[in-house]
Design a protein around this motif. Structure first.
Motif, PDB file in Angstrom:
ATOM      1  N   MET A  20      -7.070 -11.728   4.941  1.00  0.00           N
ATOM      2  CA  MET A  20      -5.909 -12.307   6.046  1.00  0.00           C
ATOM      3  C   MET A  20      -5.851 -10.684   6.612  1.00  0.00           C
ATOM      4  O   MET A  20      -5.753  -9.391   5.611  1.00  0.00           O
ATOM      5  CB  MET A  20      -4.866 -12.509   4.884  1.00  0.00           C
ATOM      6  CG  MET A  20      -3.720 -12.280   5.401  1.00  0.00           C
ATOM      7  SD  MET A  20      -2.713 -13.277   4.780  1.00  0.00           S
ATOM      8  CE  MET A  20      -1.021 -12.419   4.408  1.00  0.00           C
ATOM      9  N   GLY A  21      -5.051 -10.139   7.512  1.00  0.00           N
ATOM     10  CA  GLY A  21      -4.496  -8.995   8.562  1.00  0.00           C
ATOM     11  C   GLY A  21      -3.606  -8.605   8.419  1.00  0.00           C
ATOM     12  O   GLY A  21      -2.698  -9.268   7.820  1.00  0.00           O
ATOM     13  N   LEU A  22      -3.203  -7.776   8.225  1.00  0.00           N
ATOM     14  CA  LEU A  22      -1.840  -7.289   8.486  1.00  0.00           C
ATOM     15  C   LEU A  22      -0.589  -7.097   9.935  1.00  0.00           C
ATOM     16  O   LEU A  22       0.621  -7.373   9.489  1.00  0.00           O
ATOM     17  CB  LEU A  22      -1.696  -5.429   8.531  1.00  0.00           C
ATOM     18  CG  LEU A  22      -2.501  -4.841   6.773  1.00  0.00           C
ATOM     19  CD1 LEU A  22      -2.386  -3.178   7.686  1.00  0.00           C
ATOM     20  CD2 LEU A  22      -1.606  -4.742   6.090  1.00  0.00           C
ATOM     21  N   ASP A  23      -1.513  -7.967  10.439  1.00  0.00           N
ATOM     22  CA  ASP A  23      -0.631  -8.659  11.927  1.00  0.00           C
ATOM     23  C   ASP A  23       0.009  -9.283  11.024  1.00  0.00           C
ATOM     24  O   ASP A  23       1.506  -9.520  11.807  1.00  0.00           O
ATOM     25  CB  ASP A  23      -1.664  -8.848  13.315  1.00  0.00           C
ATOM     26  CG  ASP A  23      -2.596 -10.259  12.917  1.00  0.00           C
ATOM     27  OD1 ASP A  23      -3.235  -9.947  11.383  1.00  0.00           O
ATOM     28  OD2 ASP A  23      -3.500 -10.093  13.384  1.00  0.00           O
ATOM     29  N   GLN A  43       3.584  -3.915   6.459  1.00  0.00           N
ATOM     30  CA  GLN A  43       3.032  -3.377   6.923  1.00  0.00           C
ATOM     31  C   GLN A  43       3.189  -2.534   6.384  1.00  0.00           C
ATOM     32  O   GLN A  43       2.337  -1.693   5.828  1.00  0.00           O
ATOM     33  CB  GLN A  43       2.649  -4.113   7.806  1.00  0.00           C
ATOM     34  CG  GLN A  43       2.402  -4.718   8.836  1.00  0.00           C
ATOM     35  CD  GLN A  43       2.332  -5.149  10.326  1.00  0.00           C
ATOM     36  OE1 GLN A  43       2.178  -4.087  11.416  1.00  0.00           O
ATOM     37  NE2 GLN A  43       2.088  -5.797  11.258  1.00  0.00           N
ATOM     38  N   ALA A  44       4.298  -1.679   6.725  1.00  0.00           N
ATOM     39  CA  ALA A  44       4.489  -0.075   5.844  1.00  0.00           C
ATOM     40  C   ALA A  44       4.734  -0.299   4.701  1.00  0.00           C
ATOM     41  O   ALA A  44       3.669   0.699   4.188  1.00  0.00           O
ATOM     42  CB  ALA A  44       5.607   0.523   6.669  1.00  0.00           C
ATOM     43  N   VAL A  91       0.416   2.162   0.529  1.00  0.00           N
ATOM     44  CA  VAL A  91      -0.016   1.929  -1.081  1.00  0.00           C
ATOM     45  C   VAL A  91      -1.926   2.577  -0.532  1.00  0.00           C
ATOM     46  O   VAL A  91      -2.205   2.912  -1.335  1.00  0.00           O
ATOM     47  CB  VAL A  91       0.304   1.265  -1.036  1.00  0.00           C
ATOM     48  CG1 VAL A  91      -1.057   0.646  -3.032  1.00  0.00           C
ATOM     49  CG2 VAL A  91       2.005   0.334  -2.267  1.00  0.00           C
ATOM     50  N   ARG A  92      -1.800   1.997   0.501  1.00  0.00           N
ATOM     51  CA  ARG A  92      -3.312   2.052   1.093  1.00  0.00           C
ATOM     52  C   ARG A  92      -3.728   3.413   1.220  1.00  0.00           C
ATOM     53  O   ARG A  92      -4.741   3.839   0.363  1.00  0.00           O
ATOM     54  CB  ARG A  92      -3.597   1.556   2.312  1.00  0.00           C
ATOM     55  CG  ARG A  92      -3.659  -0.408   1.837  1.00  0.00           C
ATOM     56  CD  ARG A  92      -4.205  -0.789   3.423  1.00  0.00           C
ATOM     57  NE  ARG A  92      -4.602  -2.054   3.097  1.00  0.00           N
ATOM     58  CZ  ARG A  92      -4.911  -3.446   4.180  1.00  0.00           C
ATOM     59  NH1 ARG A  92      -4.937  -2.676   4.942  1.00  0.00           N
ATOM     60  NH2 ARG A  92      -5.277  -4.432   3.611  1.00  0.00           N
TER      61      ARG A  92
END
Length: 182
Positions: free
Chosen positions: A1-4, A11-12, A17-18
């Motif tokens: 699953m993408g962030l979009d 997302q932020a 964290v990433r």
């Protein structure tokens, strides 16, 4: 699953964290003799949902394609990333090797095997040279020094032979019988 599919706030938060994890990976790659930027590249690929091109990596990391190419080549040589093929794409695509056990094994096997072979060769040549010297020296302080040095180097050769067997156990997977994967 993408962030979009997430809200801008989600997302932020995910990216924060990433970035922390990517920074830690980058710093820890020093153990592997890998530069911070190449470690960051590995971290980027680790979180990517799909294989990436050099152009995509460069845009994401705000680095030149040349820098990306050098970093990817390093990671490929260490078997930490794989080049993959995707139908319809003419550009090279790369993805991270997710099996960290295999990555560890490959990296240390590559590095240690090279060191073992080099050091054993040098030690054996040195022992041979000292033994020739000992054949011409029958007494005196030099004889004791040469004999002790040969003994020490012989012990070093034994260590490198053991290390070679350890590398074999890592490459064959036998190591996981002694230290199982989680």
């Amino acid at each position: 699953m993408g962030l979009d599919q997430l809200t801008p706030e989600q997302q932020a938060d995910v990216m924060r964290v990433r970035k922390r994890v990517i920074e830690a990976i980058g710093r820890n790659m020093d153990l592997y003799g890998i530069s911070l930027s190449t470690g960051h590249l590995y971290g980027l690929l680790f979180f990517a949902n799909k294989p990436m091109t050099l152009d995509e990596m460069g845009l994401e990391m705000k680095m030149s394609k040349t820098s990306m190419s050098t970093g990817v080549r390093t990671l490929l040589d260490l078997k930490m990333v794989n080049k993959v093929w995707e139908k319809g794409s003419r550009k090279d695509l790369y993805e991270v090797e997710y099996d960290w056990y295999q990555t560890f094994t490959d990296y240390f096997a590559i590095k240690w095997r090279k060191a073992v072979e080099s050091n054993i060769l040098i030690l054996r040549r040195s022992i041979e040279e000292m033994n020739k010297w000992l054949a011409t020296e029958t007494e005196g302080a030099i004889t004791a020094v040469l004999q002790e040095d040969c003994r020490k180097m012989g012990e070093a050769v034994k260590y490198y032979k053991w290390l070679d067997r350890l590398i074999d156990a890592m490459e064959s997977g036998e190591i996981y019988q002694l230290v199982p994967k989680e």
